[in-house]
Design a protein around this motif. Structure first.
Motif, PDB file in Angstrom:
ATOM      1  N   ALA A 304     -53.751   3.130  89.373  1.00  0.00           N
ATOM      2  CA  ALA A 304     -54.542   2.664  88.234  1.00  0.00           C
ATOM      3  C   ALA A 304     -54.244   3.484  86.987  1.00  0.00           C
ATOM      4  N   GLY A 305     -54.356   2.839  85.837  1.00  0.00           N
ATOM      5  CA  GLY A 305     -54.155   3.509  84.558  1.00  0.00           C
ATOM      6  C   GLY A 305     -54.858   2.739  83.464  1.00  0.00           C
ATOM      7  N   GLU A 306     -54.666   3.175  82.235  1.00  0.00           N
ATOM      8  CA  GLU A 306     -55.284   2.487  81.105  1.00  0.00           C
ATOM      9  C   GLU A 306     -54.355   2.517  79.909  1.00  0.00           C
ATOM     10  N   GLU A 307     -54.457   1.499  79.091  1.00  0.00           N
ATOM     11  CA  GLU A 307     -53.693   1.397  77.851  1.00  0.00           C
ATOM     12  C   GLU A 307     -54.645   0.989  76.747  1.00  0.00           C
ATOM     13  N   TRP A 308     -54.541   1.673  75.609  1.00  0.00           N
ATOM     14  CA  TRP A 308     -55.448   1.421  74.498  1.00  0.00           C
ATOM     15  C   TRP A 308     -54.719   0.671  73.389  1.00  0.00           C
ATOM     16  N   PHE A 309     -55.419  -0.287  72.796  1.00  0.00           N
ATOM     17  CA  PHE A 309     -54.883  -1.046  71.673  1.00  0.00           C
ATOM     18  C   PHE A 309     -55.898  -1.032  70.540  1.00  0.00           C
ATOM     19  N   GLY A 310     -55.393  -0.738  69.349  1.00  0.00           N
ATOM     20  CA  GLY A 310     -56.273  -0.679  68.192  1.00  0.00           C
ATOM     21  C   GLY A 310     -55.533  -1.014  66.920  1.00  0.00           C
ATOM     22  N   SER A 311     -56.036  -0.498  65.819  1.00  0.00           N
ATOM     23  CA  SER A 311     -55.498  -0.798  64.494  1.00  0.00           C
ATOM     24  C   SER A 311     -54.268   0.046  64.203  1.00  0.00           C
ATOM     25  N   SER A 312     -53.470  -0.423  63.263  1.00  0.00           N
ATOM     26  CA  SER A 312     -52.346   0.383  62.777  1.00  0.00           C
ATOM     27  C   SER A 312     -52.819   1.467  61.828  1.00  0.00           C
ATOM     28  N   ASN A 313     -54.091   1.388  61.401  1.00  0.00           N
ATOM     29  CA  ASN A 313     -54.670   2.381  60.492  1.00  0.00           C
ATOM     30  C   ASN A 313     -55.644   3.281  61.243  1.00  0.00           C
ATOM     31  N   ALA A 314     -55.634   4.556  60.917  1.00  0.00           N
ATOM     32  CA  ALA A 314     -56.559   5.493  61.562  1.00  0.00           C
ATOM     33  C   ALA A 314     -58.010   5.173  61.217  1.00  0.00           C
ATOM     34  N   ASP A 315     -58.247   4.602  60.030  1.00  0.00           N
ATOM     35  CA  ASP A 315     -59.587   4.229  59.606  1.00  0.00           C
ATOM     36  C   ASP A 315     -59.489   2.942  58.805  1.00  0.00           C
ATOM     37  N   ASN A 316     -60.562   2.174  58.754  1.00  0.00           N
ATOM     38  CA  ASN A 316     -60.537   0.878  58.091  1.00  0.00           C
ATOM     39  C   ASN A 316     -61.834   0.615  57.350  1.00  0.00           C
ATOM     40  N   SER A 317     -61.787  -0.338  56.430  1.00  0.00           N
ATOM     41  CA  SER A 317     -62.982  -0.901  55.811  1.00  0.00           C
ATOM     42  C   SER A 317     -63.330  -2.199  56.539  1.00  0.00           C
ATOM     43  N   ARG A 318     -64.535  -2.681  56.333  1.00  0.00           N
ATOM     44  CA  ARG A 318     -64.905  -3.959  56.950  1.00  0.00           C
ATOM     45  C   ARG A 318     -64.046  -5.084  56.379  1.00  0.00           C
ATOM     46  N   PRO A 319     -63.574  -5.979  57.245  1.00  0.00           N
ATOM     47  CA  PRO A 319     -62.756  -7.085  56.749  1.00  0.00           C
ATOM     48  C   PRO A 319     -63.583  -8.102  55.982  1.00  0.00           C
ATOM     49  N   THR A 320     -62.919  -8.794  55.070  1.00  0.00           N
ATOM     50  CA  THR A 320     -63.537  -9.865  54.290  1.00  0.00           C
ATOM     51  C   THR A 320     -62.651 -11.105  54.386  1.00  0.00           C
ATOM     52  N   ALA A 321     -63.000 -12.120  53.645  1.00  0.00           N
ATOM     53  CA  ALA A 321     -62.230 -13.363  53.663  1.00  0.00           C
ATOM     54  C   ALA A 321     -60.823 -13.174  53.125  1.00  0.00           C
TER      55      ALA A 321
END
Length: 373
Positions: A304-321
């Motif tokens: 067993a193992g784990e793989e993490w997936f996230g943003s290309s940015n270390a921090d983000n703002s809330r998305p908008t339209a």
């Protein structure tokens, strides 16, 4: 007058015929200058490495252009039936040929040198003037070491067979995603039955299968367990393969330092959960909404193992339209840091039911979407 005209016409025709007589006489190439005879080359076809072949010019009797080809043969060949021929640089006019290691690997394969083996290739130069082709007065050899990989890497790779989501109809075979030159993968489920890979989904394609941690030409694989979800990855550069079971995908909610829920596999490389309530965490400075994903996986030995997936940015703002679609793309991230490389839910998702779809599909960049209900 007519007689004079006929005499003049004859003189003109005779002169034209004489002026356009093709002189095909040439002296063959006398010396091959590079590489040195018996030069050893460790082939690296997955890179941009090249090898230059050079020779003295052949001489045409009338001083006109000579066209060159470089012929390759087995070590004991006589070039009567060379394994490969390449026009020189500049469309055949330069006395030099630049070949990639990928091309040399292909030539070595045609000459019968197997993967991971070392063998010799003989080469010479054919100089041509019209229909007159002259072989160089000497030939040389190079010694090449082939890597563990395919000499001919397929442009496309497909998955087909009774065990697959698309069944055994070749025209409906599932196309793998190219993640790097010569590397292909697919997230998909396999049920009880047989499956294999092909280089196209029409006609009589070349087939491939997985043998342990290797990909090989021909053969067939069999899924004997119940239906499971896998990432199948084939690396034709190194003839390597991996079969990774994806047991779950969980949504990690950073403010609570835990997984909120698991997302179920829906088929075709897609995981989905419907009408899931999302509630941000109240902090002294405001509402926290950060999240990312974890894949729980097992290798072919069941570890067993784990793989993490996230943003290309270390921090983000809330998305908008107006946020670009790249915001939602899934990027592999190292470790399981609570806060790093998280996405943020849009403001309107707070205390609302949402559909969440995670796409590891082959027709676009890996991504996800949040649909507020």
């Amino acid at each position: 007058m007519q007689k004079y005209f006929m005499i003049l016409l004859s003189v003109i025709l005779f002169s034209c015929k004489k002026d356009y007589t093709l002189n095909t006489n040439i002296q063959p190439v006398a010396k091959l200058t590079a590489p040195l005879d018996n030069k050893y080359v460790k082939l690296q076809p997955a890179t941009s490495a090249t090898l230059s072949f050079e020779w003295d010019q052949a001489r045409a009797e009338d001083g006109s252009l000579v066209i060159y080809e470089v012929a390759f043969d087995k070590e004991n060949g006589d070039f009567s039936n060379p394994v490969a021929k390449y026009a020189s640089d500049g469309g055949g006019v330069q006395n030099k040929l630049t070949l990639s290691h990928k091309d040399l690997n292909s030539i070595a394969n045609k000459a019968g040198i197997p993967s991971l083996a070392t063998g010799k290739l003989k080469w010479t130069v054919l100089a041509a003037k019209g229909y007159n082709i002259q072989k160089a007065t000497e030939a040389k050899t190079i010694e090449v070491e082939r890597p563990n990989g395919f000499a001919e890497i397929p442009t496309d790779v497909f998955l087909t067979g009774d065990a697959t989501e698309a069944g055994a109809d070749l025209s409906k075979a599932l196309k793998l995603k190219s993640t790097a030159p010569g590397v292909y993968e697919i997230y998909t489920s396999l049920k009880n039955g047989k499956y294999h890979f092909t280089n196209r989904n029409t006609g009589t394609p070349v087939t491939y299968s997985i043998a342990g941690t290797a990909v090989k030409e021909g053969g067939e694989d069999e899924q004997t367990a119940s239906t499971k979800v896998y990432r199948l990855r084939l690396d034709f550069n190194n003839a390597a393969a991996s079969v990774t079971e994806v047991t779950t995908i969980g949504l990690w909610f950073a403010p609570l330092n835990k997984f909120l829920f698991e997302i179920s596999y829906a088929g075709n490389g897609t995981w989905s959960i419907k009408n899931q309530l999302i509630t941000f965490k109240q902090e002294s400075w405001g509402r926290d909404e950060r999240y990312k994903f974890r894949l729980a996986v097992k290798d072919s030995d069941g570890n067993a193992g784990e793989e993490w997936f996230g943003s290309s940015n270390a921090d983000n703002s809330r998305p908008t339209a107006t946020t670009p679609l790249s915001f939602w793309e899934l990027k592999p991230i190292a470790g399981n840091d609570q806060w790093g490389y998280c996405y943020k839910f849009a403001s309107e998702a707070d205390n609302k039911n949402c559909d969440i779809n995670v796409y590891f599909t082959t027709d676009k960049n890996y991504t996800h979407e949040i649909i507020v209900k």
